[in-house]
Scaffold this motif. Structure first.
Motif, PDB file in Angstrom:
ATOM      1  N   ASP A  55       1.043  -1.036  -0.107  1.00  0.00           N
ATOM      2  CA  ASP A  55       0.042  -0.032  -0.046  1.00  0.00           C
ATOM      3  C   ASP A  55       0.801   1.245  -0.076  1.00  0.00           C
ATOM      4  O   ASP A  55       0.481   2.414   0.412  1.00  0.00           O
ATOM      5  N   GLU A  56       2.061   1.287  -0.453  1.00  0.00           N
ATOM      6  CA  GLU A  56       2.842   2.484  -0.525  1.00  0.00           C
ATOM      7  C   GLU A  56       3.100   2.565  -1.972  1.00  0.00           C
ATOM      8  O   GLU A  56       3.443   1.879  -2.674  1.00  0.00           O
ATOM      9  N   THR A  57       2.942   4.016  -2.211  1.00  0.00           N
ATOM     10  CA  THR A  57       3.270   4.492  -3.633  1.00  0.00           C
ATOM     11  C   THR A  57       4.601   4.397  -3.998  1.00  0.00           C
ATOM     12  O   THR A  57       5.507   4.529  -3.128  1.00  0.00           O
ATOM     13  N   LEU A  58       4.993   4.304  -5.092  1.00  0.00           N
ATOM     14  CA  LEU A  58       6.221   4.383  -5.728  1.00  0.00           C
ATOM     15  C   LEU A  58       7.063   5.697  -5.173  1.00  0.00           C
ATOM     16  O   LEU A  58       8.160   5.638  -4.745  1.00  0.00           O
ATOM     17  N   GLU A  59       6.460   6.638  -5.300  1.00  0.00           N
ATOM     18  CA  GLU A  59       6.699   8.103  -4.897  1.00  0.00           C
ATOM     19  C   GLU A  59       7.206   8.046  -3.483  1.00  0.00           C
ATOM     20  O   GLU A  59       8.255   8.515  -2.913  1.00  0.00           O
ATOM     21  N   ASN A  60       6.418   7.514  -2.571  1.00  0.00           N
ATOM     22  CA  ASN A  60       6.478   7.410  -1.264  1.00  0.00           C
ATOM     23  C   ASN A  60       7.646   6.536  -0.679  1.00  0.00           C
ATOM     24  O   ASN A  60       8.552   6.863   0.116  1.00  0.00           O
ATOM     25  N   ARG A  73      16.159  12.966   2.170  1.00  0.00           N
ATOM     26  CA  ARG A  73      14.675  12.672   1.812  1.00  0.00           C
ATOM     27  C   ARG A  73      14.693  13.319   0.588  1.00  0.00           C
ATOM     28  O   ARG A  73      14.675  14.488   0.553  1.00  0.00           O
ATOM     29  N   LEU A  74      14.728  12.597  -0.612  1.00  0.00           N
ATOM     30  CA  LEU A  74      14.474  13.034  -1.840  1.00  0.00           C
ATOM     31  C   LEU A  74      13.093  12.724  -2.661  1.00  0.00           C
ATOM     32  O   LEU A  74      12.660  11.580  -2.345  1.00  0.00           O
ATOM     33  N   PRO A  75      12.623  13.554  -3.461  1.00  0.00           N
ATOM     34  CA  PRO A  75      11.251  13.112  -4.236  1.00  0.00           C
ATOM     35  C   PRO A  75      11.759  12.382  -5.406  1.00  0.00           C
ATOM     36  O   PRO A  75      13.046  12.310  -5.735  1.00  0.00           O
ATOM     37  N   MET A  76      10.743  11.681  -5.905  1.00  0.00           N
ATOM     38  CA  MET A  76      11.214  10.735  -6.970  1.00  0.00           C
ATOM     39  C   MET A  76      11.709  11.543  -8.089  1.00  0.00           C
ATOM     40  O   MET A  76      12.407  10.935  -8.830  1.00  0.00           O
ATOM     41  N   THR A  77      11.426  12.472  -8.413  1.00  0.00           N
ATOM     42  CA  THR A  77      11.631  13.436  -9.414  1.00  0.00           C
ATOM     43  C   THR A  77      13.247  13.908  -9.443  1.00  0.00           C
ATOM     44  O   THR A  77      13.620  14.199 -10.370  1.00  0.00           O
ATOM     45  N   ALA A  78      14.046  13.613  -8.098  1.00  0.00           N
ATOM     46  CA  ALA A  78      15.130  13.659  -8.186  1.00  0.00           C
ATOM     47  C   ALA A  78      16.180  12.744  -8.615  1.00  0.00           C
ATOM     48  O   ALA A  78      17.282  12.715  -9.205  1.00  0.00           O
ATOM     49  N   TYR A 102      13.648 -10.679  -6.460  1.00  0.00           N
ATOM     50  CA  TYR A 102      13.376  -9.256  -6.472  1.00  0.00           C
ATOM     51  C   TYR A 102      13.063  -8.801  -7.898  1.00  0.00           C
ATOM     52  O   TYR A 102      13.881  -9.163  -8.815  1.00  0.00           O
ATOM     53  N   VAL A 103      11.983  -8.152  -8.276  1.00  0.00           N
ATOM     54  CA  VAL A 103      11.970  -7.221  -9.334  1.00  0.00           C
ATOM     55  C   VAL A 103      12.316  -5.827  -8.977  1.00  0.00           C
ATOM     56  O   VAL A 103      11.489  -5.311  -7.927  1.00  0.00           O
ATOM     57  N   VAL A 104      13.433  -5.313  -9.480  1.00  0.00           N
ATOM     58  CA  VAL A 104      14.071  -3.999  -8.957  1.00  0.00           C
ATOM     59  C   VAL A 104      13.835  -3.109 -10.059  1.00  0.00           C
ATOM     60  O   VAL A 104      13.899  -3.038 -11.319  1.00  0.00           O
ATOM     61  N   LEU A 105      13.437  -1.991  -9.380  1.00  0.00           N
ATOM     62  CA  LEU A 105      13.125  -0.801 -10.328  1.00  0.00           C
ATOM     63  C   LEU A 105      14.493   0.125  -9.986  1.00  0.00           C
ATOM     64  O   LEU A 105      14.578   0.530  -8.748  1.00  0.00           O
ATOM     65  N   GLY A 106      15.098   0.329 -11.024  1.00  0.00           N
ATOM     66  CA  GLY A 106      16.499   1.248 -10.786  1.00  0.00           C
ATOM     67  C   GLY A 106      16.296   2.677 -11.193  1.00  0.00           C
ATOM     68  O   GLY A 106      15.652   2.835 -11.882  1.00  0.00           O
ATOM     69  N   TYR A 107      16.859   3.509 -10.430  1.00  0.00           N
ATOM     70  CA  TYR A 107      16.941   4.872 -10.410  1.00  0.00           C
ATOM     71  C   TYR A 107      18.266   5.456 -10.344  1.00  0.00           C
ATOM     72  O   TYR A 107      19.096   5.099  -9.253  1.00  0.00           O
TER      73      TYR A 107
END
Length: 157
Positions: A55-60, A73-78, A102-107
């Motif tokens: 129940d956690e958004t990717l942004e959170n 603490r950085l926003p996803m837009t960073a 794991y299915v991993v989203l890399g940033y």
């Protein structure tokens, strides 16, 4: 919502986990790696990151994980979305009785190194390495090395 160890073991045994990995670059073109104290990948150098919670958004999740892993603490837009990876481990958080997937989203993100407050809860040391240095190291986990290789396995970030 946190699961009991027993319930979490059932989840890890039965399903893939979703996580976010942070490929963090400093002003000198070096990348942050921490030496993991926990399973899986215990003892290896690994990029920071962590699981997305129910129940956690990717942004959170991104904001929570940058705070927990970088002390900032950085926003996803960073970050810049870098791709989707799959990580497979022969062990799990509690031992070797079952595997972890794991299915991993890399940033990717660039930071001022002086702004970071690196925690010691999941890593007992940190290093900043160039792509060449980390690819040459046997102690950098293959799943972290993959972020610095192209699809044919050739170095190239």
């Amino acid at each position: 919502m946190f699961l009991s160890q027993e319930d979490f073991a059932t989840v890890v045994r039965s399903t893939p986990l979703i996580s976010i990995d942070l490929v963090v670059e400093n002003e000198r073109g070096e990348f942050l790696l921490g030496q993991r104290t926990n399973r899986p990948a215990q003892g290896y150098w690994f990029v920071p990151g962590g699981r997305v919670q129910k129940d956690e958004t990717l942004e959170n999740a991104f904001a929570r994980l940058t705070q927990a892993e970088l002390g900032l603490r950085l926003p996803m837009t960073a970050g810049q979305f870098y791709g989707v990876w799959q990580h497979f481990y022969d062990d799990n958080f509690s031992g070797t009785g079952f595997t972890t997937h794991y299915v991993v989203l890399g940033y990717r993100l660039k930071v001022n190194e002086a702004d970071l407050r690196l925690p010691d809860s999941q890593h007992d040391d940190y290093r900043w390495l160039t792509p060449e240095q980390l690819l040459a190291s046997d102690n950098v986990h293959d799943n972290s090395r993959a972020y610095f290789l192209d699809q044919s396995g050739v170095p190239g970030l």
